[in-house]
Design a protein around this motif. Structure first.
Motif, short mmCIF file in Angstrom:
data_model
loop_
_atom_site.label_atom_id
_atom_site.label_comp_id
_atom_site.label_asym_id
_atom_site.label_seq_id
_atom_site.Cartn_x
_atom_site.Cartn_y
_atom_site.Cartn_z
N MET A 334 -13.31 10.01 -14.17
CA MET A 334 -12.10 10.58 -15.02
C MET A 334 -11.12 10.27 -14.26
SD MET A 334 -14.77 13.44 -16.81
CE MET A 334 -13.18 14.23 -17.70
N ASP A 335 -10.01 10.40 -15.14
CA ASP A 335 -8.54 10.14 -14.58
C ASP A 335 -8.16 11.48 -13.90
OD1 ASP A 335 -7.19 7.42 -15.11
OD2 ASP A 335 -8.47 8.08 -16.97
N SER A 336 -7.26 11.37 -13.25
CA SER A 336 -6.41 12.71 -12.52
C SER A 336 -5.95 13.34 -13.55
CB SER A 336 -5.51 12.30 -11.25
OG SER A 336 -4.51 11.84 -11.78
N THR A 337 -5.67 14.74 -13.25
CA THR A 337 -4.98 15.96 -14.15
C THR A 337 -3.69 15.20 -14.52
OG1 THR A 337 -6.17 17.40 -12.82
CG2 THR A 337 -4.35 17.94 -14.62
N LEU A 343 1.04 12.15 -17.56
CA LEU A 343 1.90 10.75 -17.43
C LEU A 343 1.23 9.64 -18.28
CD1 LEU A 343 2.70 10.70 -13.65
CD2 LEU A 343 4.05 11.39 -15.33
N LYS A 344 -0.10 10.07 -18.72
CA LYS A 344 -0.79 9.04 -19.58
C LYS A 344 -1.16 7.68 -18.80
CE LYS A 344 -0.94 12.52 -22.42
NZ LYS A 344 -2.32 13.23 -22.65
N LYS A 345 -1.07 7.45 -17.66
CA LYS A 345 -1.45 6.38 -16.66
C LYS A 345 -2.56 6.32 -16.18
CE LYS A 345 2.92 5.49 -17.19
NZ LYS A 345 3.74 4.34 -17.23
N GLU A 492 6.00 4.46 2.97
CA GLU A 492 6.22 6.00 2.27
C GLU A 492 7.34 5.80 1.53
OE1 GLU A 492 6.39 9.09 1.03
OE2 GLU A 492 5.00 9.50 2.81
N THR A 493 7.13 6.20 0.10
CA THR A 493 8.36 6.07 -0.73
C THR A 493 9.14 7.42 -1.12
OG1 THR A 493 7.26 6.60 -2.80
CG2 THR A 493 7.04 4.39 -1.98
N PHE A 494 8.66 8.57 -0.56
CA PHE A 494 9.18 9.98 -0.75
C PHE A 494 9.21 10.31 -2.33
CE2 PHE A 494 10.78 7.85 3.34
CZ PHE A 494 10.36 8.69 4.26
N ARG A 495 8.33 9.65 -3.00
CA ARG A 495 8.64 9.99 -4.41
C ARG A 495 7.40 10.05 -4.98
NH1 ARG A 495 12.51 6.49 -3.24
NH2 ARG A 495 14.74 6.75 -4.18
N PRO A 496 7.10 10.91 -6.10
CA PRO A 496 5.86 10.75 -6.86
C PRO A 496 5.53 9.53 -7.44
CG PRO A 496 7.10 12.73 -7.47
CD PRO A 496 8.00 11.78 -6.66
N LYS A 497 4.44 8.96 -7.58
CA LYS A 497 4.07 7.81 -8.26
C LYS A 497 3.73 7.84 -9.75
CE LYS A 497 3.81 6.49 -3.81
NZ LYS A 497 4.36 7.77 -3.15
N LEU A 498 4.91 7.55 -10.30
CA LEU A 498 4.77 7.83 -11.90
C LEU A 498 4.24 6.74 -12.79
CD1 LEU A 498 8.69 9.20 -12.12
CD2 LEU A 498 6.17 10.63 -11.90
N ASP A 499 4.00 5.53 -12.04
CA ASP A 499 3.53 4.42 -12.93
C ASP A 499 2.05 4.52 -12.70
OD1 ASP A 499 5.97 3.70 -13.59
OD2 ASP A 499 6.15 2.45 -11.89
N GLY A 500 1.21 5.41 -12.01
CA GLY A 500 -0.12 5.31 -11.76
C GLY A 500 -0.35 5.59 -10.19
N PRO A 501 -1.72 5.90 -9.98
CA PRO A 501 -2.15 6.23 -8.87
C PRO A 501 -1.63 5.09 -7.66
CG PRO A 501 -3.89 6.42 -10.19
CD PRO A 501 -2.89 5.90 -11.04
N PHE A 502 -1.33 5.80 -6.39
CA PHE A 502 -0.77 5.05 -5.27
C PHE A 502 -1.93 3.90 -4.80
CE2 PHE A 502 1.15 5.46 -0.79
CZ PHE A 502 1.94 4.49 -0.83
#
Ligand SMILES: [Zn+2]
Length: 583
Positions: A334-337, A343-345, A492-502
């Motif tokens: 199942m997808d992450s929370t 994010l619906k990614k 290391e991007t120092f940012r949340p991965k908003l487009d889907g899991p890293f």
């Protein structure tokens, strides 16, 4: 002369010890075994031996007199030019110390087992066992700060898990290595026996066949043998994944998922909720991962289960009163929370209506608690681990918050049902720490210089306006900075991965994992050199102890340091599983 004699004796002893170490007895030395619980015993000899030259004695008596069960001598085992003895499904009814001596010619191997009894009467009616897969201290701390906030060094509020009153450190190492995986760790919790990496409900013997290894009894089997309690399994992973599998199955190879699905069906837990429908569907059905025509959905339905495939159906299933629910919400994990709820990614587009772990836990408890004899429920927050492997800390921490909500659901139930023991633990840890914050408002474009350490870390500025326990957004201007102490080369991007899991690393033509160039152009991204072998694509499990917490009747057994296998003993004692109960 005397000196020479001593030397000779010492040499002889040494030689014997070296030869003897080639023989292996399963269960291994210092095994702890629940009295009356069936297990397979196996003796693996070093070479081919005639049956007549072999003796196995337990506390001085022939093994077959003590164990009963089926005994087979194998002169030459598959994959080994050597003999073995198998004792299938044997039991020892009386608690005590047992010395097992196997002799073949001049070879001798001795092991000792501790067979333990339990309380005469159960201490707890229900046990809710919640496992945050890979749950480490950093996940907890980050979840508390991200969810509840912090002012002047004190948490603004506590997590549900913060109020569990008993605690122990758990040693997670496997029988073959200090390091470990979710198969043998959960197996230790659910059988009371440690085993090898990738093994579930068995000791790992030397033959290649993954289904022939010496079995030990699982929690689900012990409950079915000794009680009329209901059994529930709830997870956000595939239901055949190692953690849920360990409640009820036996294999040397956690990848035997079709077989695991069958073994779970054989035990028939009353409530089963999670992903992994691919192993329930006959091969002709699109998305099936089976290599046969078995239709497990139909088999469960024929066995009286109500099927739910999304949030709404799950809610409806609670009211149906069949007593049994099969919830399959994804073909895989199942997808992450973060993806599911915000994010619906990920794969949310394909599986839009997956329930959360807290909702599944609520449904399971409502259903299982209808059983007058009580229940055992295992709840796994799987994505804490599945998102920690690719170093996707925002997803791992959001899943920790959801896991904590599931703990809250369990604690709410225990308030009105004080005969319930709650256990909260990880199965193993990850090499991750929370070291400070990243502050976008610091000057410049060099992201590394925006990492706040010590006093410069300050406090993050997440908000939770709607009070749902999750931050309203995760890409705030000053956010938590978690870092792994191991992993592949990655940016290391120092940012949340908003487009889907890293996806930190990808394979090159030499089959080595190199940093995923996709993140190279994220402004300020830094190439981090990996420090694990190059065939590894993600961060790995840590050997660090796990923190176990508990509350309720029987939980006083959790204190100090415990081997992971000792946890089963506390659970068995709470349910008095060593004592024959009126069924
Ligand atoms: Zn893992």
């Amino acid at each position: 002369m005397r000196g020479l004699l001593a030397l000779l004796t010492a040499t002889t002893c040494l030689a014997t010890a070296m030869v003897a170490s080639a023989t292996t007895i399963y269960p291994l030395d210092r095994a702890t075994i629940l009295s009356g619980s069936p297990f397979d015993m196996k003796v693996e000899f070093d070479g081919v031996i005639a049956e007549g030259d072999v003796t196995v004695k337990i506390n001085g008596k022939p093994a077959k007199d003590v164990l009963g069960g089926e005994i087979a001598f194998i002169e030459k085992e598959a994959d080994a030019d050597a003999s073995a003895i198998r004792f299938k499904g044997v039991t020892i009814a009386e608690a005590g110390s047992y010395e097992i001596v196997a002799k073949a010619g001049d070879e001798t191997k001795t092991v000792t087992w501790d067979v333990y009894g339990t309380a005469e009467t159960p201490k707890a009616k229900n046990v809710i066992f919640l496992v945050g897969d890979g749950l480490s201290v950093a996940h907890r701390t980050a979840a508390r700060i991200m969810s509840r906030g912090m002012t002047e060094g004190k948490a603004n509020a506590r997590l549900a898990m913060d109020d569990l009153d008993r605690m122990a450190f758990i040693g997670t190492s496997s029988t073959e290595a200090i390091a470990t995986d979710s198969a043998n760790t959960m197996s230790a919790y659910m059988t009371g026996h440690k085993t090898a990496v990738n093994a579930i409900g068995v000791y790992a013997d030397r033959t290649k066949d993954s289904m022939d290894d010496p079995k030990v009894e699982t929690m689900a089997e012990a409950l079915r043998r000794q009680t009329n309690k209901a059994i529930g399994i709830v997870t956000t992973s595939e239901l055949q994944d190692a953690t849920p599998a360990a409640v009820a199955s036996h294999t040397r190879k956690r990848g035997d998922k079709a077989e695991i699905n069958q073994m779970m069906f054989d035990v028939k837990p009353d409530v089963i909720l999670g992903g992994g429908s691919a192993y329930f569907l006959p091969q002709a059905t699109p998305g099936s991962k089976r290599k046969d025509d078995k239709d497990f959905v139909k088999m469960y339905q024929d066995a009286g289960y109500t099927l739910a495939t999304n949030k709404e159906e799950l809610e409806k299933a609670t009211g149906t009163n069949t007593g049994k629910i099969l919830g399959l919400f994804h073909t895989g994990n199942m997808d992450s929370t973060l993806d599911r709820e915000f994010l619906k990614k990920g794969t949310v587009g394909k599986f839009p209506n997956q329930p959360g772990l807290d909702e599944m836990t609520k449904v399971a408890i409502d259903q299982l608690s209808k059983n007058q004899d009580g229940f055992f429920l295992m709840v796994e927050g799987a994505n804490i681990d599945k998102m920690s492997h690719p170093l996707d800390w925002d997803r791992a921490v959001m899943d920790t918050i959801e896991f904590d909500k599931a703990i809250g659901v369990a604690m709410e139930f225990a308030k009105t049902n004080p005969d319930t023991m709650i256990v909260v633990t990880g199965d193993h840890t990850h090499g991750v720490s929370l070291i400070g914050t990243v502050d976008d408002e610091k000057e410049g474009t060099d992201m590394r210089e925006k990492v706040g350490t010590y006093a410069a870390a300050g406090f993050p500025n997440y908000t939770d306006e709607n009070g749902d326990g999750y931050p309203d957004k995760i890409d705030v201007s000053r956010r938590l900075f978690l870092s792994a102490n191991n992993g592949p080369d990655h940016y290391e991007t120092f940012r949340p991965k908003l487009d889907g899991p890293f996806v930190p690393a990808i394979q090159n033509e030499q089959k080595q994992y190199i940093a995923n160039e996709q993140y190279k152009d994220v402004p300020g991204a830094v190439l981090v050199q990996g420090n694990i072998p190059r065939d590894g694509d993600t961060g790995v499990h840590a050997v660090d102890d796990v923190v176990l917490q508990s509350t309720g009747p029987g939980s006083e057994g959790f204190k100090g340091y415990l081997e992971q296998s000792d946890v089963y003993r506390v659970l068995a004692d709470a349910f008095a599983l060593g004592t024959k109960q009126a069924k």
